[in-house]
Design an enzyme around this catalytic site. Sequence first.
Site, short mmCIF file in Angstrom:
data_model
loop_
_atom_site.label_atom_id
_atom_site.label_comp_id
_atom_site.label_asym_id
_atom_site.label_seq_id
_atom_site.Cartn_x
_atom_site.Cartn_y
_atom_site.Cartn_z
N LEU A 20 1.50 -0.88 0.24
CA LEU A 20 -0.17 0.19 -0.01
C LEU A 20 0.73 1.26 0.41
O LEU A 20 0.71 2.14 -0.39
CB LEU A 20 -0.43 -0.31 0.87
CG LEU A 20 -2.10 -1.52 1.40
CD1 LEU A 20 -2.21 -0.48 2.32
CD2 LEU A 20 -3.11 -0.96 0.29
N SER A 21 2.28 1.05 0.20
CA SER A 21 3.37 2.35 0.14
C SER A 21 3.07 3.49 -1.10
O SER A 21 3.03 4.39 -1.12
CB SER A 21 4.63 1.34 0.16
OG SER A 21 5.01 1.13 1.36
N LYS A 70 15.24 -6.84 3.40
CA LYS A 70 15.05 -5.63 4.48
C LYS A 70 17.25 -5.48 5.30
O LYS A 70 17.85 -4.74 5.42
CB LYS A 70 14.35 -5.52 5.72
CG LYS A 70 12.87 -4.58 5.08
CD LYS A 70 12.40 -4.51 6.48
CE LYS A 70 10.99 -4.07 6.07
NZ LYS A 70 10.58 -3.71 7.30
N ASN A 91 14.75 0.34 5.85
CA ASN A 91 13.78 0.01 5.33
C ASN A 91 13.09 0.98 4.33
O ASN A 91 12.96 1.61 3.07
CB ASN A 91 12.23 -0.23 5.82
CG ASN A 91 12.10 1.04 6.65
OD1 ASN A 91 12.85 1.68 6.42
ND2 ASN A 91 11.41 1.19 6.93
N GLY A 130 8.28 -13.68 17.39
CA GLY A 130 8.95 -12.87 16.26
C GLY A 130 10.43 -12.63 16.04
O GLY A 130 10.63 -12.20 17.47
N ALA A 131 11.66 -12.28 15.30
CA ALA A 131 12.74 -12.03 15.24
C ALA A 131 13.48 -11.73 14.36
O ALA A 131 14.35 -11.45 14.69
CB ALA A 131 13.25 -13.47 16.01
N ARG A 155 10.06 -19.29 16.33
CA ARG A 155 10.03 -20.13 16.41
C ARG A 155 11.64 -20.89 15.96
O ARG A 155 11.75 -21.45 15.89
CB ARG A 155 9.12 -20.48 14.41
CG ARG A 155 9.19 -21.92 14.26
CD ARG A 155 8.78 -21.72 12.22
NE ARG A 155 9.71 -20.44 12.04
CZ ARG A 155 9.41 -20.18 9.82
NH1 ARG A 155 8.56 -20.76 9.76
NH2 ARG A 155 10.26 -19.56 9.30
N TYR A 228 -1.85 -5.96 9.12
CA TYR A 228 -2.90 -4.20 8.92
C TYR A 228 -4.32 -5.22 7.38
O TYR A 228 -4.89 -4.70 7.43
CB TYR A 228 -2.78 -2.94 8.47
CG TYR A 228 -1.44 -3.59 7.51
CD1 TYR A 228 -2.05 -2.94 5.63
CD2 TYR A 228 -0.26 -2.54 7.48
CE1 TYR A 228 -0.98 -3.07 5.28
CE2 TYR A 228 0.63 -2.97 6.79
CZ TYR A 228 0.80 -2.84 5.36
OH TYR A 228 1.34 -2.88 4.73
N GLY A 249 -1.51 -2.72 12.42
CA GLY A 249 -0.24 -1.86 11.97
C GLY A 249 -0.08 -0.99 11.33
O GLY A 249 0.41 -0.58 10.19
P1 NAP Z 1 11.45 -11.27 7.95
O1 NAP Z 1 12.74 -10.93 9.02
O2 NAP Z 1 11.56 -12.06 7.51
O3 NAP Z 1 11.30 -12.63 9.49
C1 NAP Z 1 9.98 -12.96 9.56
C2 NAP Z 1 9.41 -13.02 11.03
O4 NAP Z 1 8.12 -14.37 10.83
C3 NAP Z 1 10.50 -14.27 11.90
O5 NAP Z 1 10.60 -13.89 13.22
C4 NAP Z 1 9.91 -15.51 11.36
O6 NAP Z 1 10.69 -16.55 12.26
C5 NAP Z 1 8.50 -15.60 11.39
N1 NAP Z 1 8.30 -16.29 10.76
C6 NAP Z 1 7.77 -16.34 9.21
N2 NAP Z 1 6.95 -17.81 8.92
C7 NAP Z 1 6.86 -17.81 9.96
C8 NAP Z 1 5.96 -19.10 10.21
N3 NAP Z 1 5.03 -19.74 9.30
N4 NAP Z 1 5.54 -19.79 11.09
C9 NAP Z 1 6.00 -18.39 12.48
N5 NAP Z 1 6.70 -17.46 12.57
C10 NAP Z 1 7.09 -17.22 11.21
O7 NAP Z 1 10.26 -10.14 7.36
P2 NAP Z 1 10.41 -8.73 8.42
O8 NAP Z 1 10.25 -7.49 8.01
O9 NAP Z 1 10.24 -8.61 10.47
O10 NAP Z 1 8.85 -8.06 8.31
C11 NAP Z 1 7.55 -9.50 9.26
C12 NAP Z 1 6.03 -8.51 9.26
O11 NAP Z 1 5.89 -7.72 9.78
C13 NAP Z 1 5.38 -8.16 7.54
O12 NAP Z 1 4.28 -9.19 7.29
C14 NAP Z 1 5.45 -7.08 7.25
O13 NAP Z 1 4.89 -7.14 5.74
C15 NAP Z 1 4.69 -6.62 8.53
N6 NAP Z 1 6.47 -5.82 8.63
C16 NAP Z 1 4.89 -4.64 8.88
C17 NAP Z 1 5.36 -2.74 9.16
C18 NAP Z 1 4.52 -1.31 9.03
O14 NAP Z 1 4.72 -0.78 8.90
N7 NAP Z 1 2.38 -2.04 9.72
C19 NAP Z 1 6.66 -2.48 9.32
C20 NAP Z 1 7.56 -3.47 8.88
C21 NAP Z 1 6.91 -5.27 9.03
P3 NAP Z 1 12.48 -17.52 11.72
O15 NAP Z 1 13.09 -16.68 12.15
O16 NAP Z 1 11.94 -18.31 12.37
O17 NAP Z 1 12.28 -17.55 10.59
#
Ligand code: NAP
Length: 290
Positions: A20-21, A70, A91, A130-131, A155, A228, A249
């Site tokens: 949506l950016s 990222k 980002n 999450g991490a 996880r 969101y 979010g």
């Molecule tokens: P990322 O660095 O790829 O991290 C993904 C996280 O999700 C990791 O902790 C991963 O665990 C976990 N995960 C993925 N699949 C999983 C599963 N099936 N079961 C359990 N855990 C799982 O991604 P990110 O940049 O942090 O983004 C994560 C989310 O935040 C996305 O949906 C993104 O769109 C959203 N986001 C929103 C905003 C906003 O402005 N609202 C801003 C930033 C991000 P592992 O470590 O075990 O792989």
Amino acid sequence: MISGKTKLYGVMGWPIGHTLSPVIHWEFARAMGIDMEYMAFSVEPDQVEAAVKGAYALGIRGMNVTVPHKQTVIPFLDGLDKGAQVVGAVNTLVRTDKGYRGYNTDVTGLSRSMAEAGMTARDRVCILVGAGGAAKAAAYVLAEEGAAKVYALNRTIAHAEVLAGDLNRLFGREIIVPMALDGWRDIPDTGCLAVQTTSVGMAPKGEEAPIEDVEFYKKLDMAFDVIYTPWLSTFLMQAATAGAKVSNGSDMLVYQAAAAFELWNPGLKLSGEAIANAKMAIMAARGSAS
Ligand code: NAP
């Protein structure tokens, strides 16, 4: 009207069709009278370096970077801002004479949005789910606000351990406690603030949640989900059913975009009208987001 002077910006991710950016930046540009266009670029993981170099060569003024690039984009940048260094994820790219400099505006976006939702971490036991990149930004916000303790559930526990090690070193205290996803059963506290940062539960898999047991949600007073789409994730629905105050979010998305827009336009402060228009536009657009 696009002309030869129109400045180009964009977002790269993979996949990117759901973003949506462009809607948000279009509203900002319109409200502030800035001659720019903002496009979404689908960049496969092995094309990140080529995309960064190509964007620079084409004169693209600035970029946003989203999942899964990222962290992998970092080696191809002309340095990192302190916030991006701390979080270890980027980002926003800002054009310099030598390339793009990396920033992380998720920290600003999350802290502004949580504050507006009345969610403060001060002296509170927090649960971070999450991490990844968003989790690192959230862990930084929670620690900076003075959380009593942050249980980081993930996880892959090794990723939570790395996150905890980095943040505990930075803040000089053992504030983050890494745990496996089902480690919440060992958390003695109630009245917690939870921040959900995984992609689990995002459309089209909106029925999923990273933690399904209803007992978990009874530990929460407040729950924030970075997702969101859907507007109310299963995580937030479970938390609300258990009596917690919840927030999604969407405002975080607008505020991280606002911080990026202001980095690209030094000296400019987005008006309240520009922010309000962007919030309304994403509410209207979310029906078509997937
Ligand atoms: P990322 O660095 O790829 O991290 C993904 C996280 O999700 C990791 O902790 C991963 O665990 C976990 N995960 C993925 N699949 C999983 C599963 N099936 N079961 C359990 N855990 C799982 O991604 P990110 O940049 O942090 O983004 C994560 C989310 O935040 C996305 O949906 C993104 O769109 C959203 N986001 C929103 C905003 C906003 O402005 N609202 C801003 C930033 C991000 P592992 O470590 O075990 O792989």
